[in-house]
Design an enzyme around this catalytic site. Structure first.
Site, PDB file in Angstrom:
ATOM      1  N   ASN A  19     -19.060 -64.107  25.607  1.00 42.31           N
ATOM      2  CA  ASN A  19     -18.884 -62.792  24.967  1.00 42.31           C
ATOM      3  C   ASN A  19     -18.608 -63.044  23.483  1.00 42.31           C
ATOM      4  OD1 ASN A  19     -15.965 -62.778  24.279  1.00 42.31           O
ATOM      5  ND2 ASN A  19     -15.652 -62.847  26.487  1.00 42.31           N
ATOM      6  N   ASP A  62     -11.362 -69.255  32.774  1.00 44.77           N
ATOM      7  CA  ASP A  62     -11.269 -67.785  32.754  1.00 44.77           C
ATOM      8  C   ASP A  62     -10.662 -67.204  34.030  1.00 44.77           C
ATOM      9  OD1 ASP A  62     -12.133 -67.122  30.186  1.00 44.77           O
ATOM     10  OD2 ASP A  62     -14.252 -67.046  30.748  1.00 44.77           O
ATOM     11  N   HIS A 169     -16.904 -55.348  29.009  1.00 47.87           N
ATOM     12  CA  HIS A 169     -16.328 -54.914  30.290  1.00 47.87           C
ATOM     13  C   HIS A 169     -15.735 -53.527  30.067  1.00 47.87           C
ATOM     14  CE1 HIS A 169     -15.496 -59.170  32.130  1.00 47.87           C
ATOM     15  NE2 HIS A 169     -16.467 -58.590  32.799  1.00 47.87           N
ATOM     16  N   CYS A 264      -6.774 -57.399  31.501  1.00 47.33           N
ATOM     17  CA  CYS A 264      -7.659 -58.433  32.088  1.00 47.33           C
ATOM     18  C   CYS A 264      -6.864 -59.523  32.794  1.00 47.33           C
ATOM     19  CB  CYS A 264      -8.493 -59.118  31.010  1.00 47.33           C
ATOM     20  SG  CYS A 264      -9.435 -58.056  29.969  1.00 47.33           S
TER      21      CYS A 264
HETATM   22  N1  ARG Z   1     -13.911 -64.830  28.933  1.00 51.26           N
HETATM   23  C1  ARG Z   1     -13.887 -63.849  29.984  1.00 51.26           C
HETATM   24  C2  ARG Z   1     -15.298 -63.333  30.231  1.00 51.26           C
HETATM   25  O1  ARG Z   1     -16.042 -63.190  29.286  1.00 51.26           O
HETATM   26  C3  ARG Z   1     -12.953 -62.736  29.630  1.00 51.26           C
HETATM   27  C4  ARG Z   1     -12.793 -61.732  30.726  1.00 51.26           C
HETATM   28  C5  ARG Z   1     -11.915 -60.575  30.352  1.00 51.26           C
HETATM   29  N2  ARG Z   1     -11.674 -59.764  31.466  1.00 51.26           N
HETATM   30  C6  ARG Z   1     -11.766 -58.441  31.515  1.00 51.26           C
HETATM   31  N3  ARG Z   1     -11.430 -57.830  32.605  1.00 51.26           N
HETATM   32  N4  ARG Z   1     -12.220 -57.744  30.522  1.00 51.26           N
HETATM   33  O2  ARG Z   1     -15.686 -63.063  31.347  1.00 51.26           O
END
Ligand code: ARG
Length: 269
Positions: A19, A62, A169, A264
């Site tokens: 991301n 993660d 997300h 998250c």
């Molecule tokens: N690095 C993780 C990803 O890109 C971060 C996830 C964050 N989680 C969330 N529920 N927004 O998947």
């Protein structure tokens, strides 16, 4: 009492980029600080709710973001249901089996969406307090996840379309609060989705500014009238206080380097 699942940041780091927040962050996490920030969040949440832990796994940095484990339907009878995630990127796919094992061992009825339907759990699927499930797509979860979830859980759900990769997300830009209220960042959504939100929540929406969104202020955990978030502007805090919420700010800078914050790092179970 609400119950949440968290995962210690024992193996947390930024070691790949999936991301925009992770770009330029590889190897830049201050691990001692990350541990401190995670413990602060854990301690804050533990005063308001029960927090359970899942064992972290080496090589799965993660996994700390337990919101992505899957979707929990607490109201299901006789057993709580859990739809296990099916991650878009191979870097996170090995997490699936650990989350599945955890929820089966806890007595949940574990379900899978169809083979090939990407779904990233409570990162992209959130219940509002009236019981409608909102499912985001655009970057991670597949639009096909929505009809499959409706069938699997026998519930109603509404689609939201995410249009900016920073808000990849749904939970990065959307946070349902008690009594049908909502925090949201409008520019994360297509025009049609902004309209759908206005229709459903009307005056109960607290629209946040871009600086608040960039500080992950939408990535908040709410327990009754308390809202835990990384940081909020004076304006945003005033809007929440006016609605009788108490705001607790808890810094999670090291996790924002991976594109995640307070919400998250937790999953209501
Ligand atoms: N690095 C993780 C990803 O890109 C971060 C996830 C964050 N989680 C969330 N529920 N927004 O998947």
């Amino acid at each position: 009492m609400k119950r949440f699942l968290m995962c210690e940041p024992k193996f947390f780091e930024v070691s790949y980029v999936i991301n925009p927040w992770m770009e330029g962050s590889i190897g830049k996490v201050n691990k001692a600080l990350a541990r401190q920030q995670w413990e602060n969040l854990y301690n804050t949440l533990s005063k308001l709710a029960t927090v359970s832990l899942i064992e972290p796994v080496a090589g799965l940095p993660d996994m700390v973001f337990t919101a992505n484990a899957g979707l929990v339907q607490k109201r299901a009878i006789p057993k709580k249901q859990f739809i296990v995630s099916s991650f878009r990127y191979r870097e996170r796919q090995p997490e699936e089996k650990y989350f599945e094992e955890y929820f089966s061992s806890q007595g949940y009825a574990v379900q899978h969406l169809q083979q090939g339907t990407v779904f990233e759990g409570a990162g992209d699927a959130l219940f509002d307090t009236r019981g409608t499930l909102w499912v985001g797509s655009g970057f991670r979860s597949d639009p096909r996840a929505l009809p499959e979830i409706m069938t699997a859980l026998d519930i109603k759900a509404s689609a939201l379309e995410l249009i900016d990769p920073h808000w990849y997300h749904l939970d990065t830009a959307f946070c349902p609060l008690p009594e049908g209220q909502l925090i949201a960042y409008p520019k994360a959504f297509s025009e049609k989705s902004v309209e759908a939100l206005k229709q459903a929540f009307g005056k109960n929406i607290i629209w946040v500014s871009e600086p608040d969104a960039r500080n992950f202020a939408c990535n908040a955990v709410s327990v009754d009238q308390t809202i835990i978030l990384p940081k909020a502007s004076v304006e945003m805090k005033a809007a929440l206080v006016q609605r009788d919420f108490e705001v607790i700010e808890t810094e999670v800078s090291e996790f924002i380097k991976a594109g995640g914050a307070c919400k998250c790092l937790t999953l209501e179970i």
